[in-house]
Write an enzyme that holds these catalytic residues in place. Structure first.
Site, PDB file in Angstrom:
ATOM      1  N   THR A 108       0.752  -1.161  -0.015  1.00  0.00           N
ATOM      2  CA  THR A 108      -0.014   0.004   0.558  1.00  0.00           C
ATOM      3  C   THR A 108       0.787   1.623   0.063  1.00  0.00           C
ATOM      4  O   THR A 108       1.906   0.656  -0.028  1.00  0.00           O
ATOM      5  CB  THR A 108      -1.296   0.151   1.435  1.00  0.00           C
ATOM      6  OG1 THR A 108      -1.546  -1.143   0.686  1.00  0.00           O
ATOM      7  CG2 THR A 108      -1.611   1.736   1.027  1.00  0.00           C
ATOM      8  N   ASN A 166      -4.036  -3.141  -2.771  1.00  0.00           N
ATOM      9  CA  ASN A 166      -3.906  -4.301  -1.452  1.00  0.00           C
ATOM     10  C   ASN A 166      -2.685  -5.682  -1.437  1.00  0.00           C
ATOM     11  O   ASN A 166      -1.648  -4.509  -1.072  1.00  0.00           O
ATOM     12  CB  ASN A 166      -4.928  -5.542  -1.450  1.00  0.00           C
ATOM     13  CG  ASN A 166      -5.658  -6.152   0.135  1.00  0.00           C
ATOM     14  OD1 ASN A 166      -4.898  -5.704   1.038  1.00  0.00           O
ATOM     15  ND2 ASN A 166      -6.073  -6.820  -0.847  1.00  0.00           N
ATOM     16  N   SER A 204     -11.297  -1.805   6.405  1.00  0.00           N
ATOM     17  CA  SER A 204      -9.465  -1.855   5.948  1.00  0.00           C
ATOM     18  C   SER A 204      -9.062  -1.689   7.393  1.00  0.00           C
ATOM     19  O   SER A 204      -9.614  -1.158   8.742  1.00  0.00           O
ATOM     20  CB  SER A 204      -9.599  -1.156   4.977  1.00  0.00           C
ATOM     21  OG  SER A 204      -8.492   0.185   4.844  1.00  0.00           O
TER      22      SER A 204
HETATM   23  O1  DON Z   1      -7.408  -1.662   3.406  1.00  0.00           O
HETATM   24  C1  DON Z   1      -6.087  -2.651   3.939  1.00  0.00           C
HETATM   25  O2  DON Z   1      -6.681  -2.177   5.509  1.00  0.00           O
HETATM   26  C2  DON Z   1      -5.640  -3.412   3.022  1.00  0.00           C
HETATM   27  N1  DON Z   1      -6.220  -3.524   2.396  1.00  0.00           N
HETATM   28  C3  DON Z   1      -3.978  -2.340   3.245  1.00  0.00           C
HETATM   29  C4  DON Z   1      -3.229  -3.345   2.841  1.00  0.00           C
HETATM   30  C5  DON Z   1      -1.878  -3.407   2.147  1.00  0.00           C
HETATM   31  O3  DON Z   1      -1.255  -2.404   3.683  1.00  0.00           O
HETATM   32  C6  DON Z   1      -0.777  -3.892   2.353  1.00  0.00           C
HETATM   33  N2  DON Z   1       0.678  -3.391   2.236  1.00  0.00           N
HETATM   34  N3  DON Z   1       0.841  -4.815   3.429  1.00  0.00           N
END
Ligand code: DON
Length: 549
Positions: free
Chosen positions: A349, A369, A420
């Site tokens: 992210t 994601n 999230s």
């Molecule tokens: O919205 C969320 O919490 C996750 N989809 C975030 C994903 C993320 O931070 C990937 N990194 N490790």
């Protein structure tokens, strides 16, 4: 000042500030630039959250999270035996309806000052061709094998089967055309017309669910920012459908009851209290939090001081409470007490922070994601699609890719936003002056990363490089592990924690990428790109002086 994970993107944001744009203008330009130079996480095909504070005191939070397609169903990721499959992670079913372009459009509509097309134009130029820099070359090289399995991705990101090297030119012509449609058509340039057609065609090719109707119906939503105090500092963060703000509040409120400084930094007591607070906050998070438009949210109580006191009353200083014994505390429910090992995760992210000369502040966290999302690239449109559907509960009591064991509240439903952990956050001093803009990637570790950056500044008086650089801890209730970054805890401390009944585990790799900006009491803005991932904080000369006034 703009702090992001990529120097080119930060420079573009800073250039918008130099031209007289405000923090939201700069954020929009940075967002589109990241979609080109940081395609692993920067995106058009994903979603995210923005928290903003205008210098006059107005606060706002914008939800541009993906939603489940209209044809989605609760059990769509289970096999015939009722077990979760990897379809929530890879391939066309993994994608929620993207929210990023609608989010940028809405943020600009409400707060922007420069013409929209001028904010997208720098990204168009980057997509027309960039000289590959180290940050991008490393990322593409790392995932070259993955691209080889996807011809549409390989055609753009590989040449003769290998990733482009530093100094070579990368042209993303389809992406440039998509960005041109967005520059001239605004939101509609993505959600209707040619881009929407290409996306629907891609879905049809891969038996995905997203239709043009899904796209036409997508809207970013303003929500009331979640606000709480931590030791007199005012914290402004993201409400559901992100669990970030509420979980952060419960954790910090619990920790507020202890004299952390007396414990010593990353001492046994400090790490123990951190883990106990996190276990309780994540137990609540994983059970109750979900899309507020579908499930009533107990956030008011969850972030209250009274509830923190109740949660604290079960914490013992001389013994860890095992996760099985930590129940969600906001009402009757049952949680399967199962020990799981989190699957390895990367940091896919991205977070950026912006403060302009007037003191307006913007924190944005956005994601596909997983790294490069579902790995499906929209043929002809040049952008990757998210695999955000994995953030839903595929089956209550089973773990998702981050090892998160979530409840029925977060089940898949058409038009629903998946829960999230993204936590874009702004902190004000007790006097109400802007102090800190922060956030991070890292799935569930986002919340613990942000909690530590804030605590490092508030409790330990660290300057920003130290607060961001310090080794990080993480606990998410299940699995019952206290993760720490390499060498973050002294061997004797880890042993002492084990004796208390904690399960410390040295995390392979790093946790988070907290591109942050701090306004020092003397009026200087300090920006930091997290040393774990690099990037840059780019300041605009003269801006700091104006913020002092
Ligand atoms: O919205 C969320 O919490 C996750 N989809 C975030 C994903 C993320 O931070 C990937 N990194 N490790």
């Amino acid at each position: 000042m703009v702090a992001s994970t990529d120097r080119v993107a930060s420079e573009i944001g800073a250039e918008i500030l130099r031209r007289g744009g405000n923090a939201v203008d700069a954020a929009v330009a940075t967002h589109f630039a990241l979609a080109v130079v940081n395609p692993e996480a920067g995106n058009l095909g994903g979603g995210g959250f923005m928290v903003a504070r205008v210098a006059n005191g107005t606060t706002a939070s914008l939800d541009f999270r993906e939603v489940a397609p209209l044809r989605a169903t609760r059990d769509m990721f289970l096999d015939a035996q009722g077990n979760p499959t990897n379809r929530s992670l890879e391939g066309h079913l993994a994608s929620g309806v993207p929210g990023s372009v609608a989010g940028m459009w809405e943020a600009h509509r409400r707060f922007g000052s420069l013409p929209w097309a001028d904010l997208v134009a720098p990204a168009v130029a980057l997509a027309d061709g960039i000289v590959v820099h180290a940050r991008l070359a490393e990322s593409l090289q790392e995932y070259a094998a993955r691209f080889r399995q996807y011809p549409a991705s390989a055609a753009i990101f590989l040449r003769e089967g290998r990733a482009p090297r530093v100094g070579e030119r990368l042209v993303q012509a389809d992406l440039a055309a998509t960005l041109r449609r967005i520059a001239s058509g605004g939101k509609e340039g993505f959600y209707r017309g040619r881009t929407a057609e290409l996306l629907e065609e891609e879905m049809r090719r891969g038996n995905g669910l997203i239709t043009r109707e899904d796209l036409a119906r997508y809207d970013a939503k303003w929500r009331d920012p979640l606000r709480f105090d931590y030791r007199g500092y005012q914290v402004i963060s993201m409400p559901p459908p992100s669990s970030g703000g509420a979980t952060l509040a419960e954790m910090l409120n619990i920790m507020e009851g202890y004299d952390l400084r007396a414990a010593g930094y990353l001492s046994t007591r400090h790490a123990h209290l951190f883990a106990e607070a996190a276990k309780r906050a994540y137990a609540d998070r994983n059970t109750y939090l979900a899309d507020p438009d579908f499930i009533p949210q107990p956030t008011a109580r969850m972030i209250s001081e009274a509830y923190a006191a109740e949660r604290r009353s079960s914490i013992r200083l001389d013994r860890a409470t095992p996760s099985e014994a930590v129940r969600p505390g906001l009402g009757p429910t049952t949680v399967a007490a199962i020990a799981l090992t989190a699957r390895p995760e990367g940091e896919h992210t991205t977070h950026y922070s912006v403060v302009d000369a007037a003191g307006n502040a913007v924190a944005v966290t956005t994601t596909l994601n997983s790294l490069y999302g579902s790995r499906v690239l929209v043929t002809g449109a040049g952008f990757f699609l998210n695999n955000e559907m994995d953030d839903f509960t595929a089956k209550p009591g089973t773990a998702n890719q981050f090892g998160l064991v979530q409840g029925a509240a977060n089940a898949v439903a058409p038009g629903k936003r998946m829960l999230s952990a993204m936590t874009p956050t702004i902190v004000l001093s007790p006097e109400g002056r802007l102090r800190l803009v922060t956030g991070s990637p890292g799935g569930p570790t986002i919340i613990t990363t942000v909690a530590q950056v804030i605590s490092n500044v508030v409790d330990w008086g660290m300057d920003l490089p130290a607060a961001v650089g310090a080794p990080r801890l993480h606990h998410q209730h299940l699995p019952d592990r206290l993760y720490y970054e390499h060498d973050g805890l002294a061997p004797a401390t880890a042993a002492a924690l084990r004796a208390l009944g904690q399960a410390p585990e040295n995390r392979a790799g790093y946790q988070g990428d907290a591109a942050s900006i701090l306004l020092r009491p003397d009026g200087l803005l300090v920006g930091v790109a997290d040393p774990r991932r690099g990037g840059a904080a780019v300041g605009v000369e003269g801006a700091a002086k104006e913020v002092v006034r």
